[in-house]
Design a protein around this motif. Sequence first.
Motif, mmCIF file in Angstrom:
data_model
loop_
_atom_site.group_PDB
_atom_site.id
_atom_site.type_symbol
_atom_site.label_atom_id
_atom_site.label_comp_id
_atom_site.label_asym_id
_atom_site.label_seq_id
_atom_site.Cartn_x
_atom_site.Cartn_y
_atom_site.Cartn_z
ATOM 1 N N UNK A 24 0.808 -1.233 0.000
ATOM 2 C CA UNK A 24 0.000 0.000 0.000
ATOM 3 C C UNK A 24 0.835 1.274 0.000
ATOM 4 N N UNK A 25 1.940 1.273 0.730
ATOM 5 C CA UNK A 25 2.751 2.483 0.820
ATOM 6 C C UNK A 25 3.412 2.826 -0.502
ATOM 7 N N UNK A 26 3.595 1.847 -1.379
ATOM 8 C CA UNK A 26 4.218 2.089 -2.676
ATOM 9 C C UNK A 26 3.178 2.490 -3.716
ATOM 10 N N UNK A 27 2.077 1.746 -3.773
ATOM 11 C CA UNK A 27 1.090 1.991 -4.827
ATOM 12 C C UNK A 27 0.070 3.066 -4.459
ATOM 13 N N UNK A 28 -0.022 3.411 -3.193
ATOM 14 C CA UNK A 28 -0.824 4.536 -2.694
ATOM 15 C C UNK A 28 -2.338 4.323 -2.770
ATOM 16 N N UNK A 29 -2.830 3.524 -3.723
ATOM 17 C CA UNK A 29 -4.267 3.303 -3.759
ATOM 18 C C UNK A 29 -4.793 3.076 -5.160
ATOM 19 N N UNK A 30 -6.125 3.076 -5.261
ATOM 20 C CA UNK A 30 -6.756 2.856 -6.554
ATOM 21 C C UNK A 30 -8.078 3.587 -6.630
ATOM 22 N N UNK A 31 -8.465 3.885 -7.866
ATOM 23 C CA UNK A 31 -9.749 4.505 -8.161
ATOM 24 C C UNK A 31 -10.655 3.419 -8.737
ATOM 25 N N UNK A 93 -6.078 1.788 4.614
ATOM 26 C CA UNK A 93 -6.407 2.804 3.618
ATOM 27 C C UNK A 93 -7.716 3.486 3.990
ATOM 28 N N UNK A 94 -7.834 4.728 3.601
ATOM 29 C CA UNK A 94 -9.101 5.457 3.683
ATOM 30 C C UNK A 94 -9.895 5.171 2.421
ATOM 31 N N UNK A 95 -11.178 4.917 2.572
ATOM 32 C CA UNK A 95 -12.031 4.689 1.415
ATOM 33 C C UNK A 95 -13.077 5.792 1.353
ATOM 34 N N UNK A 96 -13.196 6.408 0.202
ATOM 35 C CA UNK A 96 -14.093 7.552 0.015
ATOM 36 C C UNK A 96 -15.170 7.201 -1.000
ATOM 37 N N UNK A 97 -16.429 7.260 -0.580
ATOM 38 C CA UNK A 97 -17.541 7.123 -1.510
ATOM 39 C C UNK A 97 -17.816 8.439 -2.201
ATOM 40 N N UNK A 98 -18.380 8.375 -3.400
ATOM 41 C CA UNK A 98 -18.644 9.577 -4.201
ATOM 42 C C UNK A 98 -17.411 10.493 -4.205
ATOM 43 N N UNK A 99 -16.272 9.902 -4.547
ATOM 44 C CA UNK A 99 -15.000 10.616 -4.466
ATOM 45 C C UNK A 99 -14.941 11.810 -5.407
ATOM 46 N N UNK A 112 -1.188 15.835 0.324
ATOM 47 C CA UNK A 112 0.010 16.029 1.153
ATOM 48 C C UNK A 112 0.284 14.787 1.991
ATOM 49 N N UNK A 113 -0.779 14.189 2.531
ATOM 50 C CA UNK A 113 -0.603 12.984 3.337
ATOM 51 C C UNK A 113 -0.088 11.826 2.486
ATOM 52 N N UNK A 114 -0.539 11.724 1.240
ATOM 53 C CA UNK A 114 -0.041 10.680 0.347
ATOM 54 C C UNK A 114 1.462 10.819 0.129
ATOM 55 N N UNK A 115 1.924 12.059 0.060
ATOM 56 C CA UNK A 115 3.347 12.300 -0.186
ATOM 57 C C UNK A 115 4.205 12.129 1.069
ATOM 58 N N UNK A 120 -2.901 5.660 2.392
ATOM 59 C CA UNK A 120 -3.340 5.133 1.106
ATOM 60 C C UNK A 120 -4.836 5.382 0.952
ATOM 61 N N UNK A 121 -5.309 5.423 -0.293
ATOM 62 C CA UNK A 121 -6.703 5.787 -0.572
ATOM 63 C C UNK A 121 -7.353 4.802 -1.522
ATOM 64 N N UNK A 122 -8.631 4.559 -1.305
ATOM 65 C CA UNK A 122 -9.488 3.879 -2.267
ATOM 66 C C UNK A 122 -10.609 4.857 -2.600
#
Length: 239
Positions: A24-31, A93-99, A112-115, A120-122
Amino acid sequence: MTPPEPADPLDDAVLAARLFALAPAIFKGLVLRGSSPAREALVAALGEAMPLRRLPGHVDDERLLGGIDLAASLSAGKPIRQTGLIEEVRDGALIAGMAERIEPGVAGRLAQALDESGVALVLCDDAVEPDEGPPASLTERLAFACDLTHSRRWQGVELAPSAIAFADVASLEDDDLRALAATAEALGVASLRALFHAAEAARGLAALDGRAVASKPDLAGAVRLVLAPRATRLPPQEQ
C-alpha cells in the motif's frame, strides 16, 4: 469457431487490488469507477485483506488531521489530543464514496498525506460524465484506475496472497525501465509517478507469481494496469 468471451473488467481490478494490498505504501491506492455489484464485492474483498476506514463526505481538518479534544481537555484539566483519520489508518487505507465530490481543501490535505505520511486511498468514483471524476491531485498519485461500470460478474471475488514478499523481487533492469518509458511516451503518459508505479507493478506481478525477477509478461501487465488507463493517445500500430 466461436470467438472467446472478452475479459471482464473485474479481472484486472482484482489484480490491481492484489498489488495494492501487497504494498500500500508504494502503490498509494486505486480509483474504482462505476457503482456496481462488482465494485462492492471488490471493496469487501479488499476490506478482508487490509484495514479500511470510511472517509466522511464532509470531514473537517480536526477529524482528518487530529487535534486537541476540547471536551476531554476541559474534563481532564490538561490538553488531550485526539488522533485523526490519517493517523488511525497508517496500516490500511481510507475509502471515500462519491469521491468525485471531495472538496478541494480536503483533496489538498490528502495529497500532502499521500506524499508525506504513507496514507493510502481507495476512491469510489460515481461520476456519470466522462470528464467528471475525483480530484486530479489525488488520482495522479494513485497507481491504479479501474472502471467496473460494465462488469458482468461479482461472485467469488478473493484477493489471493502473494507467493513471495515484494521486497524479495529484484529491481528492474535498465532495458526494462527504458521499455516502460518508451511505452509511456507512445501512450502520451507524461507522469513520472505513473512510470514509477508501472515499474513497481511489474515487480509486484512477479511477486504475486512467486518469481524473484520480473519478466516481459510482468512488464506487459504493468502497462495494462498502470499506463493504459492514463493513455492520451494510441501508439503507432508497429509499436
